[in-house]
Design an enzyme around this catalytic site. Structure first.
Site, PDB file in Angstrom:
ATOM      1  N   ARG A 146       0.833  -1.199   0.000  1.00  0.00           N
ATOM      2  CA  ARG A 146       0.000   0.000   0.000  1.00  0.00           C
ATOM      3  C   ARG A 146       0.873   1.256   0.000  1.00  0.00           C
ATOM      4  O   ARG A 146       2.095   1.193  -0.135  1.00  0.00           O
ATOM      5  CB  ARG A 146      -0.908  -0.015   1.227  1.00  0.00           C
ATOM      6  CG  ARG A 146      -1.860  -1.229   1.308  1.00  0.00           C
ATOM      7  CD  ARG A 146      -3.014  -1.128   0.339  1.00  0.00           C
ATOM      8  NE  ARG A 146      -4.005  -2.171   0.533  1.00  0.00           N
ATOM      9  CZ  ARG A 146      -5.048  -2.107   1.367  1.00  0.00           C
ATOM     10  NH1 ARG A 146      -5.216  -1.050   2.131  1.00  0.00           N
ATOM     11  NH2 ARG A 146      -5.913  -3.096   1.450  1.00  0.00           N
ATOM     12  N   CYS A 438     -18.422   3.337   5.648  1.00  0.00           N
ATOM     13  CA  CYS A 438     -17.617   2.116   5.735  1.00  0.00           C
ATOM     14  C   CYS A 438     -18.504   0.905   5.981  1.00  0.00           C
ATOM     15  O   CYS A 438     -19.258   0.857   6.959  1.00  0.00           O
ATOM     16  CB  CYS A 438     -16.574   2.227   6.846  1.00  0.00           C
ATOM     17  SG  CYS A 438     -15.574   0.734   7.013  1.00  0.00           S
TER      18      CYS A 438
END
Length: 563
Positions: A146, A438
């Protein structure tokens, strides 16, 4: 190299394997204007392209009652190694927020920007806008390395530029070679070759078992929480130069409630490498996780479990065998804090730097603060750069003396808060997004943090601790995006209005906290913390941090001192 035995692979592994290197049916899904969503397999593949499908959970039940599909949208995360951008880039990224997203930018705990509320029909235009800013979203999500984080505060050390350069080199070296991104989002030429003729020399056709995170720290500042990274590089400075890096492996925050086989873990320091050895080490660590990570159970697929299953001795031997040389013994180092020093600072070269405190990292125009408009106005005149921190704050860096009054005037006009007047708890508070977007959230986080602070700060003020630095981390679920298991006070959502309360984390990020109470409400949290804070005020030792006091006073068993 492959694992010693074949085990059944998860469905996610099968999706990756048959995706033709992350193409799947994404193009067809984007063209389907009947729905605002994409099929689940393509939703998983989209993560590698830097975007997650979400829906507004505040209206989910009402839309279901009306027999409407959920209010789908997408989150896009930018790949921004080390979190640095120019004013021109900031203006281009701001344009994407206003034209294609929900008129907000969010500073993340991985030192980059996220967009929320991007409709499916606007995804491609948003991706093009990010590319116009000379960024992309490749590998900002998904089972790959990432966004690489690093210490980048210009005034704390003249070595920040060197670390930022390493963050970019690491990001580039570990970047997937995916052609699909350019084909799908940027109208790149479609390659007619068969999938087997395309290659991912580092990752292979199924990439990593799970996400992988890398960070570079510069002692005594642990502002990136280096021990929370799968792979951490701790700069060792000799005669004001980076002599090399201590290597930390196996950090990770994510857990699953009531599953004792999952747990947060701090990284272990296994040795020291020279700067010219850094990339080789990083690539081989990633290869080991590629070859030995668990591909049957995604809850057990992070690098920390590979290490614990096989042992650090095994890992170090495997790494050194692949390298063909041995790591040196780790060098001494010391961390003192994890937060950002907020406010104005002038460096030795006469330039000014302003670290803005941004609660939860959310930048939008509100009646209190015109964040987006103000930063847009500043970017139009600023001649330095912008630097995002892993603590969700923003540095307006390299301001010349003659330009400082102009910046100050714009800050006043747009009602920017004076974070220098914030209390020690607010200055060191982090939260994840959680509700309403989320899909993993179990409880509020970002929207609840100001309420929680408003109740805790009077208690601290009464105890004359309002300026005392205490780290507070709040997340809506145990996946750990705001690194809650490292907070001196950690709150992890378990159900709406209910949290697990953790205490005793190390102020400098070198000790995990421990569960103190399970399933507590906001009122119960205040009732529990109030007496402990009062006790701390009366009996703390000189220089003793809150997390250390909690252990010394016997609220929880002592574990170990911070390194």
């Amino acid at each position: 190299m492959t694992t010693e035995k074949q085990v059944p692979r998860s469905e996610e592994e099968a999706i990756k394997e048959r995706s033709a290197y992350l193409r799947g049916q994404i193009v067809e899904a984007l063209a389907d204007d009947v729905t605002g969503s994409v099929p689940a397999p393509d939703g998983m593949l989209l993560k590698f392209h830097g975007t997650y499908q979400q829906d507004d959970r505040d209206v989910r039940s009402e839309r279901l009652r009306q027999k409407l599909e959920p209010a789908y949208s997408f989150m896009i995360r930018v790949r921004m190694p080390g979190g640095v951008c120019t004013p021109a880039q900031w203006l281009a990224l701001d344009e994407v927020a206003r034209q294609h997203a929900d008129y907000s930018l969010r500073l993340t705990t991985r030192q980059t920007l996220q967009y929320h509320g991007v409709l499916k029909r606007k995804l491609k235009a948003a991706m093009a806008g990010i590319k116009h800013a000379l960024f992309d979203s490749i590998a900002a999500c998904g089972d790959v390395n990432r966004n690489v984080v690093c210490h980048n505060n210009p005034w704390l050390s003249p070595l920040h530029d060197e670390l930022h350069a390493w963050s970019r080199r690491l990001s580039d070296a570990l970047l997937p070679k995916m052609r699909a991104y350019h084909e799908i989002w940027l109208d790149g030429e479609k390659v007619a070759a068969e999938p087997e003729e395309e290659q991912e020399p580092l990752y292979g056709a199924t990439y990593l078992p799970r996400k992988f995170k890398i960070g570079l720290a510069l002692p005594p500042h642990n502002d990136i929480d280096v021990f929370a990274q799968d792979l951490g590089f701790i700069a060792i400075v000799v005669d004001k130069k980076v002599a090399g890096f201590n290597v930390s492996v196996g950090g990770g925050m994510g857990t699953t409630h009531n599953d004792l086989a999952t747990y947060p873990r701090l990284g272990d320091v296994i040795g020291f490498v020279l700067p010219e050895q850094l990339l080789e080490v990083a690539e081989n660590v990633v290869r080991i996780q590629r070859d030995f990570g668990d591909r049957s159970n995604r809850k057990h697929a992070r690098f920390k479990y590979t290490l614990d299953d096989r042992g650090l001795d095994w890992f170090k031997a495997e790494l050194e065998e692949r390298l063909g040389w041995r790591l040196q013994a780790a060098r001494p180092f010391r961390f003192e804090s994890t937060g950002d020093p907020l406010g104005w600072v002038r460096d030795g070269r006469g330039q000014w730097h302003l670290t803005l405190g941004v609660l939860s990292g959310r930048l939008r125009d509100t009646p209190e603060t015109a964040w987006l408009s103000g930063l847009r106005a500043i970017a139009a005149v600023h001649q330095g750069d912008f630097r995002l921190t892993a603590n969700q704050n923003l540095i307006i860096a390299r301001i010349d003396e003659q330009q400082k009054p102009t910046i100050e005037k714009l800050l006043d006009e747009h009602r920017f808060p004076d974070a220098g007047r914030w209390g020690g708890l607010r200055r060191n508070a982090l939260s994840c997004v959680a509700f309403p977007t989320c899909g993993l959230a179990m409880a509020e986080s970002e929207r609840w943090l100001p309420i929680l602070l408003a109740r805790l700060e009077p208690i601290l003020k009464k105890a004359r601790l309002e300026k005392t630095a205490i780290t507070l981390r709040v997340t809506g679920c145990p996946n750990g995006c705001a690194r809650p298991f490292l907070g001196e006070i950690g709150l992890v959502g378990k159900a709406p209005g209910r949290y697990k309360l953790y205490l005793g984390g190390g102020f400098a990020g070198g000790r995990l906290n421990q569960l103190y109470r399970d399933g507590v409400s906001e009122d119960e949290i205040i009732a529990l913390l109030g007496p402990i804070i009062e006790h701390y005020a009366k009996e703390r030792q000189r220089g003793e941090h809150f997390g250390d006091f909690v252990l010394r006073a016997g609220y929880l068993p002592e574990t170990h001192a911070e390194p």
